[in-house]
Design a protein around this motif. Structure first.
Motif, mmCIF file in Angstrom:
data_model
loop_
_atom_site.group_PDB
_atom_site.id
_atom_site.type_symbol
_atom_site.label_atom_id
_atom_site.label_comp_id
_atom_site.label_asym_id
_atom_site.label_seq_id
_atom_site.Cartn_x
_atom_site.Cartn_y
_atom_site.Cartn_z
ATOM 1 N N PRO A 130 0.783 -1.142 0.021
ATOM 2 C CA PRO A 130 -0.010 -0.042 0.094
ATOM 3 C C PRO A 130 0.785 1.555 0.013
ATOM 4 C CG PRO A 130 -0.884 -1.560 1.609
ATOM 5 C CD PRO A 130 0.557 -1.927 1.211
ATOM 6 N N GLU A 131 1.809 1.322 0.772
ATOM 7 C CA GLU A 131 2.641 2.531 1.058
ATOM 8 C C GLU A 131 3.299 2.974 -0.499
ATOM 9 O OE1 GLU A 131 3.089 0.024 4.611
ATOM 10 O OE2 GLU A 131 3.053 -0.455 2.446
ATOM 11 N N VAL A 132 3.819 1.871 -1.351
ATOM 12 C CA VAL A 132 4.120 2.328 -2.462
ATOM 13 C C VAL A 132 3.316 2.844 -3.764
ATOM 14 C CG1 VAL A 132 3.981 0.268 -3.963
ATOM 15 C CG2 VAL A 132 6.061 1.577 -4.145
ATOM 16 N N LEU A 133 2.081 2.697 -3.242
ATOM 17 C CA LEU A 133 0.870 3.264 -4.323
ATOM 18 C C LEU A 133 0.409 4.651 -3.732
ATOM 19 C CD1 LEU A 133 -0.652 2.644 -6.634
ATOM 20 C CD2 LEU A 133 -2.555 1.873 -5.208
ATOM 21 N N LEU A 134 0.245 4.939 -2.499
ATOM 22 C CA LEU A 134 -0.463 6.082 -2.037
ATOM 23 C C LEU A 134 0.480 6.497 -0.768
ATOM 24 C CD1 LEU A 134 -4.161 5.599 -2.089
ATOM 25 C CD2 LEU A 134 -2.879 6.998 -3.419
ATOM 26 N N LYS A 135 0.863 7.903 -0.805
ATOM 27 C CA LYS A 135 1.523 8.429 0.224
ATOM 28 C C LYS A 135 0.600 9.770 0.699
ATOM 29 C CE LYS A 135 6.341 7.394 -0.888
ATOM 30 N NZ LYS A 135 6.024 6.591 -2.222
ATOM 31 N N LYS A 136 0.600 10.018 1.976
ATOM 32 C CA LYS A 136 -0.284 10.883 2.825
ATOM 33 C C LYS A 136 0.042 12.238 2.035
ATOM 34 C CE LYS A 136 -1.519 12.928 7.129
ATOM 35 N NZ LYS A 136 -1.202 12.802 8.605
ATOM 36 N N ARG A 137 1.377 12.698 1.846
ATOM 37 C CA ARG A 137 1.496 13.942 1.495
ATOM 38 C C ARG A 137 1.058 14.238 0.116
ATOM 39 N NH1 ARG A 137 6.843 11.513 1.274
ATOM 40 N NH2 ARG A 137 7.674 11.202 -0.806
#
Length: 371
Positions: A330-337
């Motif tokens: 998940p972290e590689v697709l969407l980042k909070k910033r």
């Protein structure tokens, strides 16, 4: 079975390095790693470079090499991928030594995330996941500038590129099968571009948390203070925290002291730092006070409103569906910033374009982009 470490070549002369580069130029890919020291300096000091090529292992002693031309030519060879794990600090080493970074680069930490193996995997976890082999990390904090290097140090260093040579084909095959090999190349190209064009000193302040809590002029003071500190640390080649730490910079910008007595009230600012830098800091603050309001940088964005936070949740829900479909971390697709930038501007950030756009970017735009 033959011990692969038994034939590891230790390179400590220009001639041997040149001859080795001629051999590496025939390899399908190169596995590369570095060992360095960065305890008391701003820039990393290379202690060892490791290369794995066609199943063979090489250790380069940078303390004894003066002619790197053949090696840097090889680093720039676009037809030979360079495979590194978790490359950010290694790229700094290459920039300091060679003023270039390896290209094309394939970071196995990123490749593993794209292959659905997990985000931010350590080298140990990656090797266990892919090869079922436990890698000892006993020399992680070793003194890589000590000579001669111990047998344990050399073994530790060589194993890194031994296993990288085994993992790379597995990751490549897995990503080719899911049509994601170009994703890997694209994300790693972004990293190398960033390494070649590091952030300017005047942009460092944007990394500091809670920036939005300062008013616009305080933010400007923080910008100028961090930029000065960055230049000072580089010129003296010491860690930036040895000049002034981030929280202290923040407090100075918040309090805006006008004299040495007021400056001395800043928590964690040592008397030694005040003696050495006090006049410079006060002059910087004084100069910042005279800057016209129109010339101040745009204020840092404030936290999302409740409505924007709700939109963020909807976007993350879309992301959860896309992650399952793409079988990636998940972290590689969407980042909070990135989501925050999209919500605030209505424009898709560059990092959500490229291969991410058809997978999630278009759906996010339809939800929160400009109409």
């Amino acid at each position: 079975m033959t011990d692969p470490l038994a034939s590891c070549l230790y390179i400590d002369s220009d001639d041997v390095l040149h001859d080795s580069c001629a051999i590496w130029a025939q390899a399908e890919f190169l596995a590369i790693d570095t060992e360095f020291i960065r305890t008391d300096t701003f820039y990393p000091i290379a202690g060892l470079l490791q290369v794995g090529a066609a199943g063979h292992l090489y250790l380069i002693d940078p303390l004894n090499i003066s002619d790197w031309s053949a090696f840097t030519d090889l680093l720039r060879r676009q037809d030979i991928p360079k495979v590194i794990h978790s490359c950010s600090e290694d790229l700094e080493v290459f920039q300091v030594l060679f003023q270039c970074v390896p290209q094309p680069l394939l970071d196995t930490q990123i490749g593993a995330a794209l292959a659905g193996l997990g985000f931010g995997l350590s080298y140990q976890k990656l090797i266990m996941e892919c090869l079922g082999i436990h890698v000892e990390k006993g020399e992680t904090r070793s003194d890589w500038l000590r000579r001669p290097l111990s047998e344990s140090q050399c073994t530790y260093a060589a194993l890194d590129v031994l296993y990288l040579q085994k993992v790379y084909p597995l990751l490549k095959q897995r990503l080719e099968e899911k049509g994601a090999l170009d994703w890997w190349l694209e994300d790693c190209a972004v990293i190398t571009a960033q390494a070649e064009n590091p952030a300017l000193p005047q942009d460092y302040y944007l990394r500091i948390k809670s920036l939005w809590k300062l008013n616009q002029r305080q933010q400007y003071v923080l910008q100028q203070l961090c930029a000065w500190r960055e230049i000072e640390a580089k010129e003296r080649n010491i860690p930036r925290g040895r000049v002034i730490k981030d929280p202290v910079c923040f407090d100075i910008a918040r309090l805006l002291p006008g004299d040495l007595n007021q400056l001395s009230r800043v928590k964690e600012l040592s008397p030694g730092s005040i003696r050495r830098y006090g006049d410079v800091i006060l002059a910087l603050i004084s100069s910042a006070r005279s800057v016209a309001d129109d010339d101040l940088p745009a204020p840092a964005p404030k936290p999302l409103t409740p409505a924007q936070t709700q939109l963020m949740k909807q976007m993350k829900a879309l992301g959860e569906v896309a992650v399952v479909a793409a079988d990636i971390a998940p972290e590689v697709l969407l980042k909070k910033r990135d989501l925050e930038e999209l919500i605030r501007t209505g424009v898709l950030p560059p990092s959500l374009c490229g291969w991410r756009k058809p997978i999630i970017g278009d759906a996010l735009l339809s939800l929160g982009g400009k109409k």
